[in-house]
Design an enzyme around this catalytic site. Sequence first.
Site, PDB file in Angstrom:
ATOM      1  N   CYS A   1      -2.162   4.788   5.081  1.00 37.47           N
ATOM      2  CA  CYS A   1      -3.046   5.910   5.418  1.00 37.47           C
ATOM      3  C   CYS A   1      -2.528   7.199   4.762  1.00 37.47           C
ATOM      4  CB  CYS A   1      -3.170   6.016   6.935  1.00 37.47           C
ATOM      5  SG  CYS A   1      -4.426   7.188   7.455  1.00 37.47           S
ATOM      6  N   GLN A   2      -2.235   8.219   5.551  1.00 37.73           N
ATOM      7  CA  GLN A   2      -1.703   9.449   4.966  1.00 37.73           C
ATOM      8  C   GLN A   2      -0.391   9.149   4.217  1.00 37.73           C
ATOM      9  OE1 GLN A   2       0.131  12.129   7.707  1.00 37.73           O
ATOM     10  NE2 GLN A   2      -0.426  13.968   6.539  1.00 37.73           N
TER      11      GLN A   2
END
Lengths: 196, 351
Positions: free
Chosen positions: B145-146
């Site tokens: 994700c991030q």
Amino acid sequence: MAERTDLPDPSGFDIELLLKQARTYLAFGQQIQPLSERFHETLGQGGDWGEALRQHFEQLKTALTRAVDDPNGHPDLARLWTVTLDTAASLGVSAAIAPPVGANAGAWRVYQQLQSQYLDGLRQTARDALDLMEQRLNERATAGATVESLRELYDLWVECNEETYGRMLRSLDYAMLNGRLLNALVSCHVRGDVPT
Amino acid sequence: MIGPTPAQIAEELRHFQARLTEGARTLRGLGPIETGVLPRDPVHQEDKLILYRYQPRVAEPHPVPLLIVYALVNRPYMMDLQEDRSLIRGLLDAGLDIYLIDWGYPDAGDRHLSLADYILRYIGHCVDHLRERHQRDSINLAGVCQGGALSLCFTALHPGKIRNLVTMVTPVDFHTPDNVLTHLIRYVDVDLLVDTLGNLPGQLLNFTFLSLSPFRLAGQKYVDLVDILDDAQAVKNFLRMEKWIFDSPDQAGEAFRQFAKDFFQHNKLIKGEVVIGGQRVDLHDVTMPVLNVYASQDHLVPPAASRALAGCCGSRDYSELSFEGGHIGIYVSGRAQRKIPPAIAAWLLAR
């Protein structure tokens, strides 16, 4: 090396979330019972159940408006439409960034005005959801499908609310309002006054 | 047609209440909720960061270690939630040597940590630690994700240190039309937010995620919970997820400022305009093999946001793996356990 959490750890489960939504479900059931009663009466008398459905949803929408104006006077209905706000409260957002006592009065006024617009938006999506639910029930009836249980009706109510709320959420107006609302809330704080 | 009569509705409500009451007993008797089940050892520490090595599950693990970089949002034990829901277990079983960065919980003292600190210092030091520990010029990197966006930045700036890159549900194009998080942050005055609050409260992020679908995620889910309250194991599984959802670290102010403005608001990653520690991040410099794993029903990182990597990275060995599920299901669903770790491992072992 497992990480352990004992209830009611803030990062664990808050049973109040469960109880709050259980109360919402029970309130929903209480609102649906008269509809069921009228529906079966109308059906038994060979009447126009579609009209009965329409009237019931009209009453629900009217009651909803009253519940918004006076939540204490209509706690069950108020609970149905304030589920989003309850969520915010349950998650502690207000605690996370609530302005301190004695916050900048002008900024606080701006925030309250914007919050009022935000609540208007939520109220409208709740009304729209009831319209959509009525429409879906009519479509099901036309197709000869029967809603078999209260839970099925509740799931339909959730689905309709998600749909109308989602429409609002994805609108440009909402994006702007959401930004302005958060900016206004933050403006109530003094810089560097980190909330606890 | 509305089937249930008033009497049937009353009975359904009575039954619901009874299950709720009985369920309280189950909840009381559950004991602690444990997450992060696999044995692991800390091998490196810097400030609040701890780099863990998971104990290998084969006699001779693959010589090139795989470093997992999780998002700064939420906690990394999602990768190892419970015995039968652990992507890390699947990767270990496939013969990989797994390391994971635990970022810890930033506090007021961390408000000035920047993305340069996270990417160049923290990730950089972990990568160097593993290169030295394993006597390798380069290691394998997996960003989640991030964490995938951070990994892309690091890899673009230090391509020689990364042998293969895996990105999982990683946003690259933050301005796809269906990106609701970008939509919500578009008009937020990020400078005002960070200058005023310092760190961004994790509770605010929680609310943002749940407010995307409040009637389901904060309402219906708990009504459905009543159905399983008599099953202690099912309730424990539910509570593990609850623990993870609400276990949201605050975000270090300066890092959040740059990520929110440069990535979300101005979409600089895909434009090649992100600057980290004075160096411009050009994704064309990501030239090593890349496996981009995305979830086809991801409501937080839409597939198009991830798949945009194909058009802007410099790799000649770029592959995609589509998982039919959502942003969370890709870690914890049964299907994910069967599909994702073997696919990642096979891809890595072939390179």
